[in-house]
Motif scaffolding. Structure first.
Motif, mmCIF file in Angstrom:
data_model
loop_
_atom_site.group_PDB
_atom_site.id
_atom_site.type_symbol
_atom_site.label_atom_id
_atom_site.label_comp_id
_atom_site.label_asym_id
_atom_site.label_seq_id
_atom_site.Cartn_x
_atom_site.Cartn_y
_atom_site.Cartn_z
ATOM 1 N N SER A 29 31.831 34.471 27.895
ATOM 2 C CA SER A 29 32.941 33.800 28.587
ATOM 3 C C SER A 29 34.229 33.900 27.787
ATOM 4 N N ASP A 30 34.101 34.030 26.440
ATOM 5 C CA ASP A 30 35.300 34.209 25.631
ATOM 6 C C ASP A 30 35.966 35.553 25.946
ATOM 7 N N LEU A 31 35.139 36.520 26.259
ATOM 8 C CA LEU A 31 35.627 37.893 26.382
ATOM 9 C C LEU A 31 36.009 38.250 27.813
ATOM 10 N N ILE A 32 35.314 37.638 28.793
ATOM 11 C CA ILE A 32 35.411 38.124 30.162
ATOM 12 C C ILE A 32 36.821 38.015 30.735
ATOM 13 N N ILE A 33 37.543 36.971 30.346
ATOM 14 C CA ILE A 33 38.892 36.781 30.888
ATOM 15 C C ILE A 33 39.797 37.923 30.420
ATOM 16 N N VAL A 34 39.659 38.271 29.123
ATOM 17 C CA VAL A 34 40.443 39.378 28.584
ATOM 18 C C VAL A 34 40.088 40.663 29.319
ATOM 19 N N VAL A 35 38.795 40.869 29.548
ATOM 20 C CA VAL A 35 38.361 42.109 30.193
ATOM 21 C C VAL A 35 38.885 42.178 31.633
ATOM 22 N N PHE A 36 38.931 41.048 32.298
ATOM 23 C CA PHE A 36 39.499 41.050 33.644
ATOM 24 C C PHE A 36 40.973 41.431 33.615
ATOM 25 N N ALA A 37 41.666 40.917 32.604
ATOM 26 C CA ALA A 37 43.072 41.294 32.467
ATOM 27 C C ALA A 37 43.188 42.800 32.278
ATOM 28 N N VAL A 38 42.269 43.376 31.473
ATOM 29 C CA VAL A 38 42.280 44.822 31.251
ATOM 30 C C VAL A 38 42.095 45.558 32.571
ATOM 31 N N VAL A 39 41.147 45.096 33.386
ATOM 32 C CA VAL A 39 40.879 45.763 34.661
ATOM 33 C C VAL A 39 42.088 45.658 35.594
ATOM 34 N N VAL A 40 42.717 44.494 35.597
ATOM 35 C CA VAL A 40 43.885 44.309 36.469
ATOM 36 C C VAL A 40 45.028 45.219 36.015
ATOM 37 N N ILE A 41 45.224 45.305 34.700
ATOM 38 C CA ILE A 41 46.292 46.170 34.187
ATOM 39 C C ILE A 41 45.986 47.627 34.526
#
Lengths: 295, 404
Positions: free
Chosen positions: A228-240
Motif C-alpha cells: 500500500s505504501d508503493l501502490i499509490i506511487v505506481v498508479f501515479a507512474v501509470v497515469v503519467i
C-alpha cells in the motif's frame, strides 16, 4: 573535483544509478497494471497487495519448505498468478461490462481484506529475508558501491519489461489480445476463446506483481503494508505514462525513479511528493498521459 | 409462599437502593494508537491487551470503581488523532487517553486534553518536547523520550570512539526531536555532527540517503527514525556495505519487534537503549506470559509495558482523589504519590510530567548467542533513574519555572 549544483559529480552518478534501480521496481509494477488496464479495462487496486503476497510467499516458502530465492522467483509468480485467476473468475468477470469505478472499488476492497488478513497473521513489523548467497556483496565502481543484488534487479527487470512489451506488441498472441480489447465479439467469431485469454492476462499481470514482490523481499522490509505504501506511487507512474500504454509504463517507471532519486539529493523532504507534482503537471498539459492515445 | 416472594422483592429493592447510594466511580480509558500501520506491533493491539491487564490487576471492584476501556486507530495523522480525542472527551465521557505513538499526534492530543481538563498518559510517543516547552499539567510521560534515547545510545557510542555522526532523520516532530537531542549529546561529549538528511515518513528505499551518509565518511550513522523505517535502513545498509566499510549504525529507537523483523543475522551487534525488556527478570517473564495469552508468538515492547504501568498508577490516583472528573487534580495526585509497580519498579512523576526510572543499554545478540525465541538482547550497562532522563533545569517547561 567536478561539481554539479554543489554536489560532487561522482555522488550524482551514484544517485542516478540508484534512481534507475528504484525505477525498475516502478516499471515492473506499473507494467502489470498497464497490461491489466489495457487488456481488461480494470483498474487493479489489488496490485499492491499482490506484490506483498509475492514477497510473503517467498518468505514462507523459505521458512517452512526451505525453497530458496531462485526457485521462488519462478514458482511464486505462478502461484500468486493462480490466485489472480481465481479472483478474475469469481469476481472480475461479472463486472467487466460495468463502469471502471466498480472494478476499482472491488479491487480496493480486496486489497484491504488481503492486507488485513496478513497483518492479523504476521503482525505489522515484517519478516526477515536474506539476499541469496550468490548475489551477496558488491563491487566498488569508483563513484559508488554497487551491491550485486541491485545490479541483478536492474538487469532482470529490464529483461522482463522488454519480453512483456515484445509479447504484447510484436507477437501473434499479443495481436489477438489487442484485437480482443478492441472488439471481443469479432475476435470470438474467429474461434478464439476470449474470456479465457482475458483470465490468463489478469493472471499474468498479477504474476508480474508477485515477481516484483519476490525481488523486493531481500532489500525491503517484508511487511503487510509494503504494497500500500508503493501502490499509490505506481498508479501515479501509470497515469503519467498513459493508462494502458505498455511502453509508457516502462519508460515512465525508470524515468520517475531517476527523478525521485535526484530529489532525494537536492531536496529530500519533497521526495515523497515529487511524483505527484509531475503527475499534476502532466495531466494539465497532456490529460491522456505522456504515451497515451486520446480517445 | 406469596409472603416470601414479596419479602424477597422488597429486599432486592432495598439492596438495589443501598448499592445506588454508594454508586461506583466510573472511569473510562481510551487507548489511542496506531492499530494498522508501521507502529502497530510496537503498541497498537498489544497496548489494548496491556490496558486490560492493568485494569484486571487493579481490581476496580475492591475500590468501588468501574473501569471501561475503549480504543481507536489514529492512523498516524494528527488531525485524525485530535478529532477522536475530542469525540471521546465530549461525547463518550472518556477520562484519560493512553499510549499514542507518533509524536505529532501526541502533541495534538496533548493540547486537546489540556483544553478539556482530562488526563493524557503518554507511552508510545517519544518527543521530549512533550515534557519540555510543550509540557502540560494534564500529561504524564511514562516510558521513554528522545532525550533519554540520545543520552543512552549517543553517549555510549561517542565514549567508545564513535565521534563523528551523520543523521538519517524521519521528517516529523519525533525525528527532529531525536536528532536535536542526540546531536546535543554528541557535541557535549566531544563529538562532531557532519551532516543530516530528512527523510519522509514511511519511506521504502533508503539507498539514496545511505549513499549520502556513506560519502560523509562519518563513523556513526544515526538513525533518528523508528519502526519499519529503521528496519529498511538497517537492512539496506548491510547491502550497501556500510558496516563492512567501517561505518556503524546507531539505531536511536529500536524495539524488539524491529530486531525480530530484521533477524539477528542482520541486527546483531546493534546497540540500543530501552527502559524495559521482557526477559530481564522473572516478574517481566511472568507478565509477558500472561500478555502472550492474547498475543501469541509476539513479544511485548517497552511501550506496551508503559501502558500497563501508567494505567495502574492513574487508577490508584483516581481512587485516592475519589473522582476522575478533574484531570489536573488526578495528575497532581499522580505526581504526589511515588510510583511503584511490578514492571518499572519504584520511581516518581516529576513536576514536568516525566516518570523517572532506570534505563538500560542493550546489545543485540548474535544468532549463536540466542537460545530461544525472543532471546534478543544482552545487557551492557544500566543507567540509574536520576541520570537517565533530562534534568529539570534543562527542560524549558513552563510548569517547572511556575513551581519554583
Amino acid at each position: 573535483m567536478v561539481e554539479i549544483f554543489g554536489i560532487p559529480s561522482y555522488a550524482l552518478f551514484g544517485q542516478l544509478l540508484i534512481g534507475l534501480i528504484n525505477g525498475s521496481f516502478y516499471a515492473l509494477l506499473s507494467l502489470g497494471l498497464a497490461v491489466i488496464f489495457g487488456m481488461l479495462n480494470i483498474i487493479n487496486f489489488t496490485h499492491g497487495a499482490q506484490y506483498m503476497m509475492g514477497a510473503f510467499a517467498a518468505y514462507l516458502m523459505l521458512q517452512y519448505l526451505g525453497v530458496d530465492y531462485w526457485i521462488a522467483l519462478v514458482v511464486v509468480p505462478i502461484l500468486i498468478g493462480a490466485t489472480g485467476i481465481l479472483i478474475e473468475r469469481l469476481f472480475l468477470q461479472h463486472i467487466r461490462k460495468l463502469d471502471h469505478l466498480y472494478g476499482l472499488i472491488l479491487t480496493f476492497g480486496l486489497a484491504l481484506i488481503i492486507e488485513g488478513l496478513f497483518r492479523n497473521q504476521f503482525g505489522s513489523s515484517g519478516k526477515p529475508y536474506q539476499i541469496p548467497a550468490l548475489l551477496q556483496g558488491g563491487r566498488n565502481l569508483g563513484f559508488m558501491f554497487l551491491p550485486n543484488y541491485r545490479a541483478w534487479v536492474i538487469a532482470f527487470s529490464l529483461v522482463v519489461c522488454f519480453a512483456t512489451w515484445f509479447a504484447i506488441e510484436r507477437t501473434r498472441l499479443g495481436s489477438y489480445l489487442r484485437a480482443a480489447t478492441e472488439n471481443p465479439a469479432l475476435v470470438r467469431a474467429f474461434g478464439i476463446n476470449v474470456p479465457r485469454m482475458v483470465t490468463l492476462t489478469y493472471g499474468f499481470g498479477v504474476g508480474l506483481a508477485a515477481l516484483a514482490g519476490v525481488m523486493a523481499a531481500p532489500i525491503y522490509n517484508v511487511s503487510p503494508q509494503m504494497g500500500s505504501d508503493l501502490i499509490i506511487v505506481v498508479f501515479a507512474v501509470v497515469v503519467i505514462g498513459g493508462m494502458g500504454s505498455i511502453l509508457g509504463a516502462i519508460v515512465t517507471g525508470f524515468a520517475l525513479g531517476v527523478i525521485e532519486g535526484l530529489t532525494k539529493v537536492f531536496f529530500p523532504e519533497a521526495s515523497s511528493t515529487v511524483i505527484f507534482v509531475i503527475m499534476a503537471i502532466v495531466l494539465l498539459i497532456r490529460p491522456a498521459g505522456l504515451f497515451g492515445r486520446t480517445v | 409462599m406469596r409472603l416470601a416472594g414479596s419479602l424477597a422483592f422488597a429486599l432486592t429493592v432495598l439492596l438495589g437502593t443501598a448499592a445506588q447510594a454508594q454508586s461506583p466511580i466510573n472511569v473510562k480509558i481510551g487507548v489511542l494508537s496506531d492499530m494498522s500501520s508501521l507502529y502497530a506491533d510496537i503498541s497498537g493491539p498489544g497496548s489494548i491487551t496491556a490496558a486490560k491487564m492493568a485494569v484486571q490487576d487493579f481490581n476496580p471492584a475492591a475500590h468501588n470503581m468501574k473501569v471501561d476501556i475503549v480504543s481507536a486507530d489514529h492512523q498516524n495523522k494528527p488531525d485524525v488523532g485530535s478529532s477522536i480525542a475530542r469525540q471521546w472527551f465530549d461525547v463518550d465521557h472518556v477520562d484519560a487517553i493512553v499510549d499514542v505513538p507518533t509524536s505529532s499526534v501526541a502533541l495534538a492530543v496533548s493540547d486537546v486534553t489540556r483544553e478539556k481538563n482530562k488526563v493524557f498518559l503518554i507511552s508510545g510517543a517519544a518527543s521530549s518536547d512533550l515534557t519540555g516547552p510543550k509540557c502540560s499539567p494534564n500529561s504524564v510521560h511514562w516510558t521513554y523520550d528522545t532525550w533519554m534515547l540520545a543520552n543512552g545510545t549517543g553517549k555510549a557510542l561517542v565514549k567508545t570512539g564513535g565521534d563523528t555522526w551523520f543523521f538519517v532523520t524521519a521528517d516529523y516532530a519525533f525525528g527532529h526531536a531525536l536528532e536535536r537531542d542526540t546531536a546535543a549529546v554528541v557535541t557535549a561529549n566531544g563529538g562532531k555532527v557532519l551532516g543530516h538528511v530528512l527523510v519522509p515518513l514511511n519511506n521504502a528505499d533508503f539507498s539514496s540517503f545511505l549513499l549520502q551518509a556513506q560519502q560523509s565518511h562519518a563513523k556513526i550513522i544515526g538513525l533518528a527514525n523508528a519502526g519499519g523505517d529503521t528496519d529498511n535502513a538497517i537492512k539496506q545498509g548491510a547491502e550497501f556495505g556500510i558496516t563492512a566499510g567501517g561505518q556503524h549504525f546507531a539505531g536511536l529507537l529500536v524495539f524488539i519487534s524491529d530486531v525480530e523483523a530484521l533477524g539477528l543475522k542482520t541486527a546483531q551487534g546493534l546497540v540500543l537503549t530501552s527502559t524495559w525488556y521482557w526477559d530481564m527478570n522473572d516478574t517481566n517473564r511472568a507478565w509477558t506470559k500472561r500478555w502472550q495469552a492474547e498475543r501469541p508468538g509476539k513479544f511485548p515492547s517497552m511501550v506496551v509495558a508503559g501502558v500497563y504501568s501508567s494505567i495502574l498508577h492513574y487508577l490508584k490516583a483516581v481512587a485516592a482523589v475519589g473522582s476522575a472528573a478533574d484531570g489536573k487534580a488526578v495528575v497532581d495526585k499522580m505526581k504526589q504519590m511515588p510510583t511503584d509497580d511490578p514492571l518499572f519498579g519504584k520511581g516518581q512523576v516529576r513536576v514536568d510530567g516525566t516518570v523517572t526510572h532506570p534505563a538500560y543499554l542493550f546489545e543485540v545478540k548474535s544468532p549463536a548467542e540466542s537460545k530461544y525465541p525472543g532471546d534478543d538482547f544482552k545487557l551492557r550497562s544500566t543507567i540509574p533513574a536520576d541520570e537517565a532522563f533530562r534534568p529539570l533545569k534543562d527542560d524549558n517547561c513552563p510548569l517547572v519555572s511556575a513551581a519554583k
